[in-house]
Motif scaffolding. Structure first.
Motif, PDB file in Angstrom:
ATOM      1  N   ASP A   3     -26.713 -12.447  -8.793  1.00  0.00           N
ATOM      2  CA  ASP A   3     -28.088 -12.099  -8.446  1.00  0.00           C
ATOM      3  C   ASP A   3     -29.051 -13.208  -8.839  1.00  0.00           C
ATOM      4  O   ASP A   3     -29.972 -13.549  -8.096  1.00  0.00           O
ATOM      5  CB  ASP A   3     -28.510 -10.800  -9.163  1.00  0.00           C
ATOM      6  CG  ASP A   3     -28.006  -9.563  -8.410  1.00  0.00           C
ATOM      7  OD1 ASP A   3     -27.479  -9.751  -7.304  1.00  0.00           O
ATOM      8  OD2 ASP A   3     -28.127  -8.464  -8.944  1.00  0.00           O
ATOM      9  N   ILE A   7     -31.548 -15.387  -6.477  1.00  0.00           N
ATOM     10  CA  ILE A   7     -32.993 -15.520  -6.705  1.00  0.00           C
ATOM     11  C   ILE A   7     -33.379 -16.990  -6.826  1.00  0.00           C
ATOM     12  O   ILE A   7     -34.377 -17.434  -6.252  1.00  0.00           O
ATOM     13  CB  ILE A   7     -33.421 -14.735  -7.977  1.00  0.00           C
ATOM     14  CG1 ILE A   7     -33.233 -13.226  -7.765  1.00  0.00           C
ATOM     15  CG2 ILE A   7     -34.884 -15.027  -8.330  1.00  0.00           C
ATOM     16  CD1 ILE A   7     -33.371 -12.385  -9.028  1.00  0.00           C
ATOM     17  N   THR A  24     -40.799 -11.246  -7.018  1.00  0.00           N
ATOM     18  CA  THR A  24     -40.848  -9.779  -7.122  1.00  0.00           C
ATOM     19  C   THR A  24     -39.529  -9.231  -7.649  1.00  0.00           C
ATOM     20  O   THR A  24     -39.499  -8.301  -8.459  1.00  0.00           O
ATOM     21  CB  THR A  24     -41.150  -9.162  -5.736  1.00  0.00           C
ATOM     22  OG1 THR A  24     -42.351  -9.731  -5.243  1.00  0.00           O
ATOM     23  CG2 THR A  24     -41.312  -7.667  -5.820  1.00  0.00           C
ATOM     24  N   SER A  25     -38.419  -9.832  -7.212  1.00  0.00           N
ATOM     25  CA  SER A  25     -37.107  -9.311  -7.622  1.00  0.00           C
ATOM     26  C   SER A  25     -36.756  -9.665  -9.069  1.00  0.00           C
ATOM     27  O   SER A  25     -35.752  -9.192  -9.595  1.00  0.00           O
ATOM     28  CB  SER A  25     -36.011  -9.802  -6.667  1.00  0.00           C
ATOM     29  OG  SER A  25     -35.958 -11.202  -6.665  1.00  0.00           O
ATOM     30  N   GLU A  28     -36.506  -6.783 -12.653  1.00  0.00           N
ATOM     31  CA  GLU A  28     -35.399  -6.161 -13.400  1.00  0.00           C
ATOM     32  C   GLU A  28     -34.625  -7.176 -14.250  1.00  0.00           C
ATOM     33  O   GLU A  28     -33.633  -6.826 -14.870  1.00  0.00           O
ATOM     34  CB  GLU A  28     -34.416  -5.479 -12.413  1.00  0.00           C
ATOM     35  CG  GLU A  28     -35.052  -4.504 -11.441  1.00  0.00           C
ATOM     36  CD  GLU A  28     -35.797  -3.380 -12.142  1.00  0.00           C
ATOM     37  OE1 GLU A  28     -35.298  -2.880 -13.168  1.00  0.00           O
ATOM     38  OE2 GLU A  28     -36.901  -3.014 -11.675  1.00  0.00           O
TER      39      GLU A  28
END
Length: 218
Positions: A3, A7, A24-25, A28
């Motif tokens: 991930d 990104i 934005t991602s 988390e």
């Protein structure tokens, strides 16, 4: 890890929408993993990307964030970025920001930077900001008055009640709402009688804020 690689790749995209989505991602992602990625776009050519990156530093606190934000606040050429940095310092909730925010309030010529600095001084909840915020009530900028009223409530500056109440009949309902919210942190007899008055305000949001503050004080 895949991930994070995705990104990182998105942040290198030529399309600014991809870079915004990547930021934005990061919501988390743990701060220590997020900050190196945020730094990739801190000097992005597209202002909304930079703005979101600066904001992200405030909500992903690591040891690096404070010096990065104070440097942007002191020296960035774009007033929007300086205002974003002032706002992000409030989110960091690091008391070391106090002097930097005070300097920005007194020395920055732009009202938006001064507004952000006042809001963040409220977030820090440091009573030392009282004199500065009382001065801000005398500003010609209504938005600065709003910020100062809210911040005086947050720092629980009970001595400011009389001066705040000078604005109770303001035509600006947002000023009256800020007063109603602030008085909920300033428990004096004058606050309670003012809140009873504001609880009958014609604007529903002022009325609601006053009722909530009265409940808090009771």
């Amino acid at each position: 890890m895949s991930d994070l690689k995705k990104i990182a790749a998105q942040l290198e995209s030529a399309d600014s929408k991809d870079r915004l989505l990547a930021l934005t991602s990061l919501r988390e992602v743990a701060p220590e993993d997020a900050v190196p990625l945020i730094k990739k776009v801190l000097n992005d050519e597209i202002l909304p990307v930079r703005s979101m990156a600066v904001f992200a530093l405030g909500i992903k606190p690591t040891a690096e964030c404070f010096p990065l934000l104070t440097d942007l606040l002191a020296s960035d050429s774009d007033y929007g970025i300086r205002a974003d940095a002032a706002g992000a310092l409030g989110y960091l909730n690091d008391i070391r920001a106090f002097e930097h925010l005070v300097r920005a309030f007194y020395e920055d010529a732009n009202w938006l930077v001064r507004f952000s600095a006042a809001v963040s001084l409220g977030n820090l909840q440091d009573i030392r900001a009282k004199e500065l915020l009382m001065e801000a009530l005398d500003s010609d900028e209504v938005i600065l008055q709003q910020a100062a009223i809210a911040a005086l409530g947050e720092i629980k500056a009970v001595e400011s009640v009389d001066k705040i109440l000078n604005f109770a009949a303001s035509e600006d309902w947002l000023i009256r709402q800020r007063i109603a919210e602030a008085l909920g942190n300033l428990g004096t007899e004058k606050s309670i009688s003012a809140l009873k008055f504001l609880a009958k305000d014609l604007h529903p949001q002022v009325k609601e804020a006053a009722q909530i503050s009265l409940q808090r004080l009771s």
